[in-house]
Design a protein around this motif. Structure first.
Motif, PDB file in Angstrom:
ATOM      1  N   ARG A  71       1.441   1.566   7.900  1.00 46.03           N
ATOM      2  CA  ARG A  71       2.454   1.363   6.862  1.00 46.03           C
ATOM      3  C   ARG A  71       3.848   1.613   7.411  1.00 46.03           C
TER       4      ARG A  71
ATOM      5  N   VAL B 108       2.649  -3.488   2.771  1.00 49.84           N
ATOM      6  CA  VAL B 108       3.010  -2.092   2.522  1.00 49.84           C
ATOM      7  C   VAL B 108       2.387  -1.611   1.217  1.00 49.84           C
TER       8      VAL B 108
ATOM      9  N   PHE C  49      -1.283  -1.025   1.749  1.00 54.67           N
ATOM     10  CA  PHE C  49      -1.510   0.241   2.461  1.00 54.67           C
ATOM     11  C   PHE C  49      -1.350   1.429   1.503  1.00 54.67           C
TER      12      PHE C  49
END
Length: 447
Positions: A14, A50, A53
């Motif tokens: 991330r 992102v 994650f």
């Protein structure tokens, strides 16, 4: 890798994606400009990664907290000498993993209570999963179960390349207990008019409504497997059988979305739907330049009849390869890679994937789908190109279910493994959202 190590790995990935996001924004800020189209696309993709994650890290964190709480409670209440730890996933991939199909066989055909319990616990775990989309039916005797999470993840991953057009269609969970999907639609609308004089009646026209209906289609397949392979082989038969059935299911689903006949329990597909915009490309010596004007015509048909823009171009991989091979009078390619910062190009190429997103033409993303038919026309050698507003289409899917039967195969010591799913597809809400280019200009290309 345990759960804590998995969280650390996810957070590291991330962080790397977040740094790439920051670099994109900093570059644009330094150059006092906004993000380019390619940068915006990359930004959206990174942002989605992102978020994914974050969601996975939160999920694992919640599991770790629950495991820790259970372990602490076990210390207080468990009898002396008994240690309770968190239970790993019931079914896992690879050698040494417990076989889901073996348990199906043991539960249904041999009444194995341990196998029945494992299948039931797997179903309960899937039902508690926030991403579990459909209700499964478990009869308590190993009859019908939903594949474990790792198998369904594999199913989706393996199926995705074979279902490009289906994946471009907005997808919804299939409601249980129904044999048709009905979507309401305004048939005729209201009206307005000039009020001729003060205090005179204003225009009043009542709208009328209708509904678009689509039936439920069953897609099923099976594999006969020897009892020895299920009971004795160290090979996890789940990996082999499910991979093959997943690929077959993907092709079937995508073919129905594209070319379903609307009869014999099939939905009406994009290419068989009446009322779409037909664009004829006639040429004995087709070129990308000639096709370019037809693409513009297909786009404007959606603009002028749907009053909203199309969002996708779909073609066969061979047609895209023909576009890439097209040259101008100076033997320069007309479709060039994004990385080349093309100027005045007919299209942009994004990598060299076999299926899926490949680039842009006229500002629209181009996807290649190997299940686009290539046997059209009088010579059965023509493909088609679809220009569509895919956001107007609707696809419903249930959750794949599995069963194992030994009764009719007892004399040959075999087990029949069956997977099936239900789906429904609607493209008829807005036929004007779809333009289909066809004709002699799209005969099989040569290179």
């Amino acid at each position: 890798m345990d759960k804590r190590e998995a969280v650390a790995d996810i957070l590291a990935k991330r962080s790397a994606k977040n740094e790439e996001l920051t670099k994109l924004l900093d570059t644009a800020k330094t150059e006092s400009r906004g993000l380019t189209e390619d940068e915006s696309g990359r930004f959206d993709a990174l942002e989605a990664e992102v978020r994914a994650f974050d969601e996975r890290a939160k999920e694992l964190d919640a599991q770790i907290r629950a495991d820790d709480a259970a372990a602490e409670m076990a210390k207080r209440y468990a009898p002396s000498g008994i240690k309770v730890t968190s239970e790993p996933e019931i079914y896992r991939s690879g050698l040494g993993g417990r076989s889901y199909f073996r348990d199906l066989h043991l539960a249904r055909n041999k009444g194995d209570h341990a196998a029945i319990d494992r299948l039931a616990r797997n179903d309960r775990g899937r039902a508690a999963d926030p991403e579990f989309r459909a209700i499964s039916t478990t009869n308590g005797a190993g009859g019908e179960f939903v594949p474990p999470r790792w198998l369904e993840d594999q199913f989706v991953r393996l199926a995705r390349p074979g279902r490009i057009t289906a994946n471009l269609t907005p997808s919804f969970p299939l409601p249980p207990g129904t044999d048709s999907i009905n979507v309401p639609k305004i048939n005729t609308g209201t009206a307005t008019a000039v009020q001729t004089t003060q205090n005179s009646a204003v225009q009043q026209t009542d709208l009328t409504t209708t509904s678009i209906s689509s039936g439920i289609t069953t897609i099923a397949g099976g594999q006969t497997v020897s009892l020895q392979l299920i009971e004795q082989s160290p090979l996890n038969v789940d990996d082999v059988v499910l991979a093959d059935l997943a690929a077959a299911y993907a092709v079937s689903l995508n073919t129905l979305v594209l070319s379903g006949t609307g009869s014999n329990s099939q939905p009406t597909g994009i290419l068989t739907l009446s009322g779409t915009n037909g664009v004829t490309f006639t040429s004995a010596s087709p070129t990308l330049g000639l096709l370019y004007s037809k693409l513009a015509g297909a786009i404007q048909q959606v603009h002028t009849k749907r009053y909203l823009p199309p969002d996708t171009i779909i073609m066969h991989p061979s047609r895209w390869a023909w576009c890439l091979a097209s040259l101008d009078s100076q033997s320069r390619p007309l479709v060039v890679p994004d990385t080349a910062s093309p100027f005045n190009a007919m299209g942009n190429q994004s990598g060299v994937p076999s299926q899926g997103y490949v680039g842009h033409i006229m500002g629209l993303p181009v996807y290649v789908d190997a299940t686009i038919p290539t046997n059209g026309g009088a010579g059965t050698n023509q493909d088609v190109i679809i220009v569509a507003r895919m956001a107007d289409l609707m696809l419903w899917e249930g959750n794949v279910k599995a069963e194992a039967f030994a009764q009719t195969y007892a004399n040959q010591m075999s087990v029949f493994i069956r997977l099936y799913n239900y789906m429904s597809f609607q493209a008829a809400r807005y036929p004007a959202s779809i333009s289909v280019i066809s004709g002699t200009g799209l005969v099989a290309p040569t290179f």
